[in-house]
Design an enzyme around this catalytic site. Structure first.
Site, mmCIF file in Angstrom:
data_model
loop_
_atom_site.group_PDB
_atom_site.id
_atom_site.type_symbol
_atom_site.label_atom_id
_atom_site.label_comp_id
_atom_site.label_asym_id
_atom_site.label_seq_id
_atom_site.Cartn_x
_atom_site.Cartn_y
_atom_site.Cartn_z
ATOM 1 N N SER A 157 -5.398 -8.603 7.918
ATOM 2 C CA SER A 157 -4.999 -7.515 8.805
ATOM 3 C C SER A 157 -5.207 -7.943 10.261
ATOM 4 C CB SER A 157 -5.815 -6.270 8.441
ATOM 5 O OG SER A 157 -5.208 -5.125 8.927
ATOM 6 N N ARG A 227 -8.768 8.275 11.459
ATOM 7 C CA ARG A 227 -9.114 7.467 10.279
ATOM 8 C C ARG A 227 -8.300 7.919 9.065
ATOM 9 N NH1 ARG A 227 -10.781 2.644 8.472
ATOM 10 N NH2 ARG A 227 -12.137 2.793 6.658
ATOM 11 N N ASP A 324 2.007 -3.863 0.086
ATOM 12 C CA ASP A 324 1.517 -3.620 1.452
ATOM 13 C C ASP A 324 2.709 -3.248 2.334
ATOM 14 O OD1 ASP A 324 0.496 -3.714 4.020
ATOM 15 O OD2 ASP A 324 -0.479 -5.661 3.785
ATOM 16 N N HIS A 357 -2.061 -2.255 1.382
ATOM 17 C CA HIS A 357 -2.680 -3.161 2.357
ATOM 18 C C HIS A 357 -4.139 -3.466 2.010
ATOM 19 C CE1 HIS A 357 -3.403 -5.089 6.148
ATOM 20 N NE2 HIS A 357 -4.301 -4.210 6.497
ATOM 21 N N ASP A 358 -4.843 -2.470 1.493
ATOM 22 C CA ASP A 358 -6.261 -2.634 1.167
ATOM 23 C C ASP A 358 -6.523 -3.688 0.093
ATOM 24 O OD1 ASP A 358 -7.792 -1.199 2.853
ATOM 25 O OD2 ASP A 358 -8.186 0.484 1.503
#
Lengths: 386, 208
Positions: A157, A227, A324, A357-358
């Site tokens: 990232s 967040r 992602d 993405h994680d």
């Protein structure tokens, strides 16, 4: 008495750090008179100082990559990948991870004292920083540790952006580079999501134009919403569906009928938001998201990304994840092709994963095998003893 | 430890290709599969050998073995490499599966000094015989999948390939044909006979 001390949170007031009295001149032109870089290391530097790996953390990561986090008490953010016998094997490599400048866990940032005698924190007056500024600060740390050439620079990232910037700025100091789930620039969509997060902080009355530190308030609500938005972008639709589906639970007591029950995904996001504010500073969040948005490595090289890597001898391994959508595989392919144009040594893999993405932070056996294998191959080429 | 490949276990055409590559050369292997050729070239020839492979599972396997392989498509990705980036560009048993074989060859000889191309010969007598006798698309050990499933969309014969090289002005520096067991029969020096008895062909080309 002793027990009383032990009950205190163990977070050290001043984390392990290196201070540089000559400071750092930032890309914006401002000179930080005093540069502080907080960091952690794992493993042992060999006699030849040739086995060092720098790990670059993501937007809200920090230097506690492979140990219990002093504030949250949770495991290090990349313990799945870094440790003895892990893909980044601390029995073999000397691993360094530093808090980016602009961050809030010890490195120079909005929460650090100003350069003047006032001792007041910078707050919103902290100068804008860039990914290159973060990397220049890391370079100072690496030199301070007596290392000329890093065996590898690895990050996912925003960490991957730093890896690319390292390879572009200091090619002779990077034997291998592993940019993971990243891009060579921030797309309009990336900037758009960051902007929603920033606006939610600005909209919080406790924000006070960034001077919340002076009143002991904190724009917790705005930062939590930022967040929550960001967290959605870290997950795939499939992962959200698998984890939460449309399941509901009883909502908070006293909620009106419209919100009598809440979806589990809502509860999850609220939890993510509320825990985040305990460990992150709103001004840091603004500073770092802005650094990401400004990142455009090709633009720094006349619009030609391959020019950033001209003549490079660094061995690259680009890794993306199929689900992602924040930094999709197409972004990694763009980088791989630019590296091809520079005749660089490139490996490029897209890992099949539905975790979004994680995925780069999670248990992904194919990813871990790929990373370990790439590093083993590079170690052989670098002449590192097994 | 990563599994390493030894030459005797390597596919026949890959062994023949390796025999044509100079030590220390810069090599790109297009359609490199699990990377056994590039691993062999690095270990025994000291080559700077890299791979390009379409199938992601193969790419993952190769990179996990520490080999520099990237996922990509011969039809689109070769255009990204600079002129003369390699001494040898290898295309083994892949020519017949690409969308634009002529363009792929052009790119190979743009980015590399030499092209090494191996392909199964559609002119082999068994193929001819099956088509003539049964009137259906041939199925042999080499051409083993039915017409509607085969990835081999551009089959060619050894003579076809000679013609293409002539049309494009490529120099055939070396060529050979073998049967599936790797034997080179008495026919090996005559293209017209090789076109009947050779199951695999391997060409070493240079550009104009």
């Amino acid at each position: 008495m002793l027990a009383g001390i032990m009950d205190q949170p163990e977070f050290p007031q001043v984390p392990q750090h290196a201070a540089f009295a000559d400071g750092l001149t930032l890309e914006c032109g401002t000179h930080l008179a005093r540069l502080v870089v907080a960091y952690r290391t794992y493993g042992t530097l060999n006699a030849a100082r040739s086995n060092a790996i720098l790990i670059c953390h993501a937007l809200t990561g920090d230097q506690y990559v492979a140990e219990t986090h002093p504030l949250t008490g949770k495991p290090g953010w990349w313990e799945a990948v870094v440790g003895p016998g892990k893909p980044i094997d601390t029995d073999r490599y000397f691993v360094i991870c530093s808090n980016v400048i602009g961050g809030c866990l010890g490195s120079s940032g909005p929460a650090s004292p100003r350069d003047d005698e006032s001792g007041r924190p910078w707050g919103p007056d902290f100068p804008p920083i860039t990914i290159a500024d973060m990397v220049r600060a890391q370079k100072r740390l690496v030199e301070h540790l007596g290392i000329d050439r890093l065996f590898a620079v690895i990050g996912g990232s925003m960490g991957g952006m730093q890896v690319l910037q390292w390879a572009a700025l200091y090619p002779a100091s990077v034997f291998a580079a592993v940019p993971i789930a990243t891009a060579a620039w921030h797309s309009a969509q990336n900037i758009a999501f960051n902007e929603v997060g920033r606006q939610s902080i600005f909209a919080d009355p406790d924000w006070q134009a960034g001077r919340y530190g002076e009143t002991d308030a904190m724009p917790a609500r705005g930062l939590a919403v930022a967040r929550m938005v960001a967290h959605i972008t870290y997950l795939s639709e499939e992962a959200l569906t698998r984890k939460f589906g449309r399941r509901q639970r009883s909502g908070p007591v006293g909620a009106n009928a419209l919100f009598g029950d809440m979806f589990e995904v809502e509860s999850y996001l609220r939890h993510q938001g509320s825990t985040f504010v305990n460990r992150f500073d709103a001004n840091s969040y603004l500073t770092i998201t802005r650094a990401c948005d400004y990142f455009d490595l090709a633009a720094e090289h006349g619009g030609d990304l391959s020019a950033a890597f001209a003549g490079t001898r660094t061995r690259f391994c680009l890794i993306s994840f199929s689900s992602d959508w924040l930094y999709p595989t197409a972004e990694s392919r763009t980088i791989a092709r630019a590296l091809n144009r520079a005749a660089a040594n490139v490996s490029f893999v897209e890992i099949a994963s539905d975790k979004g993405h994680d995925a780069f932070l999670l248990d992904e056996p194919d990813f871990h095998r790929t990373l370990a294998g790439f590093l083993a191959g590079c170690a052989e080429h670098a002449g590192l003893a097994a | 430890m990563p599994v390493r490949f030894v030459a005797k276990n390597m596919r026949l055409d890959l062994r023949l290709i390796a025999g044509m590559i100079a030590p220390g050369a810069r090599v790109l292997d297009i359609g490199c599969g699990d990377g056994s050729l590039i691993d062999h070239l690095y270990r025994t020839h000291g080559c700077d050998a890299r791979g390009l492979e379409l199938d992601m599972a193969e790419v993952t396997r190769a990179v996990a073995h520490g080999l520099p392989v990237m996922q990509g498509d011969a039809d689109t990705d070769l255009a990204q490499y600079p002129d003369g980036a390699f001494d040898f560009v290898v295309l083994s048993r892949t020519l017949q599966a690409v969308e634009r074989p002529r363009e792929v060859l052009r790119q190979m000889l743009r980015i590399g000094t030499h092209a090494l191309v191996s392909f199964p010969n559609f002119g082999h007598w068994k193929v001819r015989w099956q088509l003539l006798w049964s009137g259906r698309m041939p199925m042999t050990a080499v051409w083993s999948r039915p017409w509607h499933e085969t990835p081999n969309i551009h089959p060619c014969t050894i003579r076809d390939f000679f013609v293409l090289c002539a049309e494009e002005g490529y120099t055939v520096e070396e060529w050979l044909a073998v049967d599936e067991a790797g034997q080179r029969g008495a026919w090996r020096r005559a293209a017209s006979l090789a076109n009947v008895f050779g199951e695999q062909a391997l060409f070493k080309l240079t550009g104009r």
